[in-house]
Scaffold this active site. Structure first.
Site, mmCIF file in Angstrom:
data_model
loop_
_atom_site.group_PDB
_atom_site.id
_atom_site.type_symbol
_atom_site.label_atom_id
_atom_site.label_comp_id
_atom_site.label_asym_id
_atom_site.label_seq_id
_atom_site.Cartn_x
_atom_site.Cartn_y
_atom_site.Cartn_z
ATOM 1 N N ILE A 13 -59.282 17.603 53.028
ATOM 2 C CA ILE A 13 -58.219 18.072 53.928
ATOM 3 C C ILE A 13 -57.804 19.502 53.618
ATOM 4 C CG2 ILE A 13 -55.847 17.686 54.682
ATOM 5 C CD1 ILE A 13 -56.260 14.719 54.191
ATOM 6 N N SER A 32 -53.080 25.298 44.057
ATOM 7 C CA SER A 32 -53.645 24.151 43.346
ATOM 8 C C SER A 32 -53.740 24.486 41.862
ATOM 9 C CB SER A 32 -55.031 23.795 43.889
ATOM 10 O OG SER A 32 -55.930 24.875 43.726
ATOM 11 N N LYS A 148 -44.473 7.817 48.986
ATOM 12 C CA LYS A 148 -44.688 8.099 50.410
ATOM 13 C C LYS A 148 -43.494 7.631 51.241
ATOM 14 C CE LYS A 148 -48.896 9.787 50.035
ATOM 15 N NZ LYS A 148 -49.238 11.184 50.347
#
Length: 222
Positions: A13, A32, A148
């Protein structure tokens, strides 16, 4: 020229999203822990560890100083520690790590993004790469599902917190046509949906469940 900040530079992604936004004319910032070997030289890489929420403000400071305030912020970093022996077998240290990556860092990221949105204005967009765990119980992925779910609530709340600002907030969740989990998820499919959401001046459903090739599909919280 607008700037997109992508937190999480995975080969699926993350890098697919960088490519799609660069093609659309955005300045691309990728964050990152390590710089991908195949990262396009036109993208600006920033070192970032999502397990350290306190580092988020300095990341945004570097991005602002280099490329300006991002009008699109995409949180694509995740931690999914599997516990096949049971739902409550994860140790405290790993649990805290998972929650930092999946929940606390996204919260601080949203804080910093909103500061920049005050400058980039209406249409500014915050996107979180979600999955079905905010509405699905999965014992071996308890900590990931808790994270989440918490961010889904954050996105829902953010969606109604700025009625006059025109900022947009999304929890994006790829599904199969029958509403089931998609494994593996599609990098280009996410990237194309992210760009479409960023380009639309109006807020679409905050819980953005989509099917590759179809776009948004309302699965009614299932």
């Amino acid at each position: 020229m607008s700037t997109v900040l992508i937190l999480g530079a995975g080969p699926n992604i993350g890098l697919a999203t960088a490519k799609v936004f660069a093609t659309a004319g955005y300045r691309v910032a990728v964050a990152s822990r390590s710089k991908p070997a195949d990262l396009d030289s036109s993208y600006k890489h920033f070192k970032f560890d999502a397990s350290k929420p306190e580092s988020v403000p300095s990341l945004f400071g570097e991005v602002r100083a280099t490329l300006g305030d991002p009008s699109v912020v995409i949180y694509n970093t995740a931690q999914a520690t599997s516990t096949p022996d049971g739902a409550f077998t994860l140790g405290l240290e790993q649990f805290r790590n998972d929650m930092d990556v999946n929940t606390t860092s996204p919260y601080i990221t949203a804080q910093e993004a909103i500061k920049g949105f005050a400058k980039t204005g209406p249409g500014s967009t915050f996107i979180y790469t979600g999955n079905k765990l905010n509405v699905l119980g999965w014992p071996s992925l308890l900590s990931c599902g808790m994270g989440k779910s918490a961010v889904a609530h954050m996105i829902r709340t953010a969606n109604i917190a700025f009625p006059d600002k025109g900022y947009k907030f999304y929890y994006v969740d790829q599904r199969q046509k029958d509403g089931n989990v998609t494994i593996p998820v599609g990098g280009p499919a996410h990237a194309n949906e992210f760009l479409e959401l960023a380009k639309d001046a109006k807020q679409r459903p905050w819980h953005y469940t989509f099917v590759e090739g179809q776009g948004y599909v309302d699965f009614h919280e299932r």
